[in-house]
Design a protein around this motif. Structure first.
Motif, PDB file in Angstrom:
ATOM      1  N   LEU A  44      -6.867  -5.082   8.165  1.00  0.00           N
ATOM      2  CA  LEU A  44      -6.396  -4.803   9.526  1.00  0.00           C
ATOM      3  C   LEU A  44      -4.907  -4.494   9.527  1.00  0.00           C
ATOM      4  N   MET A  45      -4.155  -5.247   8.741  1.00  0.00           N
ATOM      5  CA  MET A  45      -2.709  -5.031   8.668  1.00  0.00           C
ATOM      6  C   MET A  45      -2.385  -3.662   8.065  1.00  0.00           C
ATOM      7  N   THR A  46      -3.195  -3.225   7.094  1.00  0.00           N
ATOM      8  CA  THR A  46      -2.989  -1.898   6.515  1.00  0.00           C
ATOM      9  C   THR A  46      -3.196  -0.814   7.568  1.00  0.00           C
ATOM     10  N   LEU A  47      -4.252  -0.940   8.366  1.00  0.00           N
ATOM     11  CA  LEU A  47      -4.511   0.056   9.409  1.00  0.00           C
ATOM     12  C   LEU A  47      -3.427   0.019  10.482  1.00  0.00           C
ATOM     13  N   MET A  48      -2.995  -1.167  10.864  1.00  0.00           N
ATOM     14  CA  MET A  48      -1.933  -1.286  11.869  1.00  0.00           C
ATOM     15  C   MET A  48      -0.638  -0.650  11.383  1.00  0.00           C
ATOM     16  N   ALA A  49      -0.328  -0.860  10.112  1.00  0.00           N
ATOM     17  CA  ALA A  49       0.905  -0.302   9.546  1.00  0.00           C
ATOM     18  C   ALA A  49       0.822   1.219   9.454  1.00  0.00           C
ATOM     19  N   THR A  50      -0.343   1.741   9.088  1.00  0.00           N
ATOM     20  CA  THR A  50      -0.519   3.197   9.025  1.00  0.00           C
ATOM     21  C   THR A  50      -0.307   3.812  10.399  1.00  0.00           C
ATOM     22  N   ALA A  51      -0.864   3.154  11.425  1.00  0.00           N
ATOM     23  CA  ALA A  51      -0.784   3.665  12.795  1.00  0.00           C
ATOM     24  C   ALA A  51       0.637   3.626  13.371  1.00  0.00           C
ATOM     25  N   THR A  65      -9.817  -1.231   2.670  1.00  0.00           N
ATOM     26  CA  THR A  65     -10.909  -2.078   2.168  1.00  0.00           C
ATOM     27  C   THR A  65     -10.665  -2.480   0.711  1.00  0.00           C
ATOM     28  N   ALA A  66      -9.883  -1.671  -0.012  1.00  0.00           N
ATOM     29  CA  ALA A  66      -9.532  -2.030  -1.397  1.00  0.00           C
ATOM     30  C   ALA A  66      -8.796  -3.361  -1.425  1.00  0.00           C
ATOM     31  N   VAL A  67      -7.892  -3.555  -0.459  1.00  0.00           N
ATOM     32  CA  VAL A  67      -7.117  -4.802  -0.380  1.00  0.00           C
ATOM     33  C   VAL A  67      -8.046  -5.987  -0.128  1.00  0.00           C
ATOM     34  N   MET A 163       5.279 -20.627  -5.027  1.00  0.00           N
ATOM     35  CA  MET A 163       3.869 -20.535  -5.395  1.00  0.00           C
ATOM     36  C   MET A 163       3.047 -19.880  -4.295  1.00  0.00           C
ATOM     37  N   ILE A 164       3.217 -20.332  -3.040  1.00  0.00           N
ATOM     38  CA  ILE A 164       2.406 -19.744  -1.961  1.00  0.00           C
ATOM     39  C   ILE A 164       2.843 -18.312  -1.654  1.00  0.00           C
ATOM     40  N   LYS A 165       4.106 -18.007  -1.925  1.00  0.00           N
ATOM     41  CA  LYS A 165       4.563 -16.620  -1.764  1.00  0.00           C
ATOM     42  C   LYS A 165       3.764 -15.714  -2.695  1.00  0.00           C
ATOM     43  N   LEU A 166       3.629 -16.142  -3.953  1.00  0.00           N
ATOM     44  CA  LEU A 166       2.905 -15.346  -4.940  1.00  0.00           C
ATOM     45  C   LEU A 166       1.392 -15.363  -4.691  1.00  0.00           C
ATOM     46  N   LYS A 167       0.854 -16.534  -4.444  1.00  0.00           N
ATOM     47  CA  LYS A 167      -0.598 -16.669  -4.318  1.00  0.00           C
ATOM     48  C   LYS A 167      -1.147 -16.034  -3.044  1.00  0.00           C
ATOM     49  N   THR A 168      -0.387 -16.101  -1.955  1.00  0.00           N
ATOM     50  CA  THR A 168      -0.894 -15.658  -0.656  1.00  0.00           C
ATOM     51  C   THR A 168      -0.077 -14.528  -0.033  1.00  0.00           C
ATOM     52  N   SER A 169       1.234 -14.697   0.006  1.00  0.00           N
ATOM     53  CA  SER A 169       2.065 -13.831   0.842  1.00  0.00           C
ATOM     54  C   SER A 169       2.238 -12.414   0.310  1.00  0.00           C
ATOM     55  N   VAL A 170       2.341 -12.264  -1.018  1.00  0.00           N
ATOM     56  CA  VAL A 170       2.616 -10.920  -1.553  1.00  0.00           C
ATOM     57  C   VAL A 170       1.500  -9.937  -1.210  1.00  0.00           C
ATOM     58  N   LEU A 171       0.253 -10.417  -1.098  1.00  0.00           N
ATOM     59  CA  LEU A 171      -0.845  -9.512  -0.770  1.00  0.00           C
ATOM     60  C   LEU A 171      -0.783  -9.080   0.693  1.00  0.00           C
ATOM     61  N   LEU A 172      -0.324  -9.962   1.577  1.00  0.00           N
ATOM     62  CA  LEU A 172      -0.115  -9.563   2.965  1.00  0.00           C
ATOM     63  C   LEU A 172       1.032  -8.563   3.062  1.00  0.00           C
ATOM     64  N   GLY A 173       2.069  -8.811   2.247  1.00  0.00           N
ATOM     65  CA  GLY A 173       3.174  -7.864   2.194  1.00  0.00           C
ATOM     66  C   GLY A 173       2.696  -6.500   1.732  1.00  0.00           C
ATOM     67  N   TYR A 174       1.877  -6.484   0.676  1.00  0.00           N
ATOM     68  CA  TYR A 174       1.366  -5.222   0.155  1.00  0.00           C
ATOM     69  C   TYR A 174       0.460  -4.538   1.177  1.00  0.00           C
ATOM     70  N   ALA A 175      -0.359  -5.308   1.904  1.00  0.00           N
ATOM     71  CA  ALA A 175      -1.268  -4.726   2.897  1.00  0.00           C
ATOM     72  C   ALA A 175      -0.494  -3.898   3.919  1.00  0.00           C
ATOM     73  N   LEU A 176       0.635  -4.428   4.389  1.00  0.00           N
ATOM     74  CA  LEU A 176       1.463  -3.682   5.338  1.00  0.00           C
ATOM     75  C   LEU A 176       2.187  -2.531   4.654  1.00  0.00           C
ATOM     76  N   GLU A 177       2.718  -2.789   3.467  1.00  0.00           N
ATOM     77  CA  GLU A 177       3.441  -1.746   2.727  1.00  0.00           C
ATOM     78  C   GLU A 177       2.517  -0.563   2.430  1.00  0.00           C
ATOM     79  N   LEU A 178       1.274  -0.847   2.044  1.00  0.00           N
ATOM     80  CA  LEU A 178       0.308   0.212   1.757  1.00  0.00           C
ATOM     81  C   LEU A 178       0.095   1.097   2.979  1.00  0.00           C
ATOM     82  N   GLY A 179      -0.016   0.462   4.140  1.00  0.00           N
ATOM     83  CA  GLY A 179      -0.162   1.241   5.366  1.00  0.00           C
ATOM     84  C   GLY A 179       1.042   2.135   5.615  1.00  0.00           C
TER      85      GLY A 179
END
Length: 323
Positions: A44-51, A65-67, A163-179
């Motif tokens: 959802l974050m990827t689509l929002m960022a693209t828009a 969906t890859a994310v 640890m939580i930045k790497l385990k959880t947050s970086v993928l949310l960051g990438y989801a928006l960046e990808l968009g």
């Protein structure tokens, strides 16, 4: 643009994905895990960022969906490592089948994530792929740190947040960046989106720690107090260990050292210690600090305010979430 349009588009895409057919034993676990749903906040974050940058946000659907497929791949393997019996209220893949099946099906999911990422147009694919690879490695680094912490007496707040930045947050960051990449955002805009996602992720995980202690069992969807029962080194426990002294410290250490105990009694006692030390308030301040950073970065993004509204509203719902 409404969030429901993004949700509907993703639901349709996921319902049509087949992942593979033969041998059935390899692909059925993937279909099973993906059918369990979940929040699907990353795609959802990827689509929002693209828009934010283009009206043609539909071109981001398959890469988005890859994310999510990658995220679920990590969950499938994490569940084996954690020996977790349940995922989203249903038996985990390794519990329903076996460890070997879950490992192999997870491997195929990683391959599928790369296949879906290839739908990024050629001129932007190399950047999207390079950032995905870095993010994927960081998620593994975070999981290893999390496992390391299980065998350590002391973990600092700084180490836990890393640890939580790497385990959880970086993928949310990438989801928006990808968009941002797919939508044609500038390098500065993509960097800002990554930081927005990173801070949302940190706030989100800390809120998860908080809800594990203080959430409503009916709404939270999993056992409240599970982290306390397992002595999991969360932000809550790390803060309590740092702040406790005298009788409070003795009581906390006693509960942490017990091998046999009544789970309900332990959760009640440790929660009372958290109350005494004001841990809930400390965690809430920390959570708000990260979400505030995300909103500040969103504010400085050079995009029409109308386009930002959906992402801002989405982030606000994460702050107030009860599940």
């Amino acid at each position: 643009m409404k969030l429901t349009q993004f949700v509907q588009a993703l639901n349709e895409e996921f319902s049509q994905q087949t992942y593979g057919e033969h041998p059935e034993e390899l692909y059925e676990p993937i279909r099973y895990l993906m059918s369990l749903g979940g929040k699907r906040m990353r795609p959802l974050m990827t689509l929002m960022a693209t828009a934010l940058f283009t009206d043609d946000w539909q071109k981001a659907i398959k890469p988005a969906t890859a994310v999510e497929v990658f995220h679920n791949f990590t969950l499938m393997h994490d569940d084996i490592m954690d020996k977790a019996p349940l995922r989203r209220g249903k038996p985990t893949v390794h519990a329903k089948w076996n460890d070997n099946t879950a490992i192999l099906s997870g491997d195929v999911m990683l391959v599928q994530a790369y296949e879906l990422l290839m739908f990024v147009e050629d001129s932007k694919f190399k950047k999207a792929l390079k950032r995905f690879n870095r993010t994927a490695a960081e998620v593994c680094e975070g999981q290893q740190l999390d496992m390391n912490f299980e065998n350590r007496e002391n973990v600092s707040e700084e180490e836990y947040l890393e640890m939580i930045k790497l385990k959880t947050s970086v993928l949310l960051g990438y989801a928006l960046e990808l968009g941002g990449i797919i939508g044609g955002g500038s390098e500065k805009s993509c960097d800002l989106l990554y930081n927005i996602g990173l801070n949302i992720g940190l706030g989100f995980q800390l809120k998860d720690d908080l809800l594990d202690v203080y959430g409503d069992p009916e709404k939270f969807g999993k056992q409240v107090g599970g982290d306390i029962i397992s002595n999991k080194k969360t932000f809550m426990l790390i803060e309590a260990l740092e702040k406790a002294d005298g009788e409070t410290k003795v009581a906390l250490n006693k509960w942490l050292s017990l091998k046999e105990f009544d789970a309900t009694e332990k959760v009640k006692a440790v929660t009372a210690i958290y109350d005494t030390l004001g841990i809930r308030e400390v965690a809430t301040v920390k959570i708000n600090t990260y979400f505030d950073k995300a909103f500040e970065a969103l504010e400085s993004l050079k995009v029409d305010e109308d386009r930002k509204l959906i992402l801002r509203t989405f982030a606000e719902t994460l702050i107030d979430r009860e599940v």
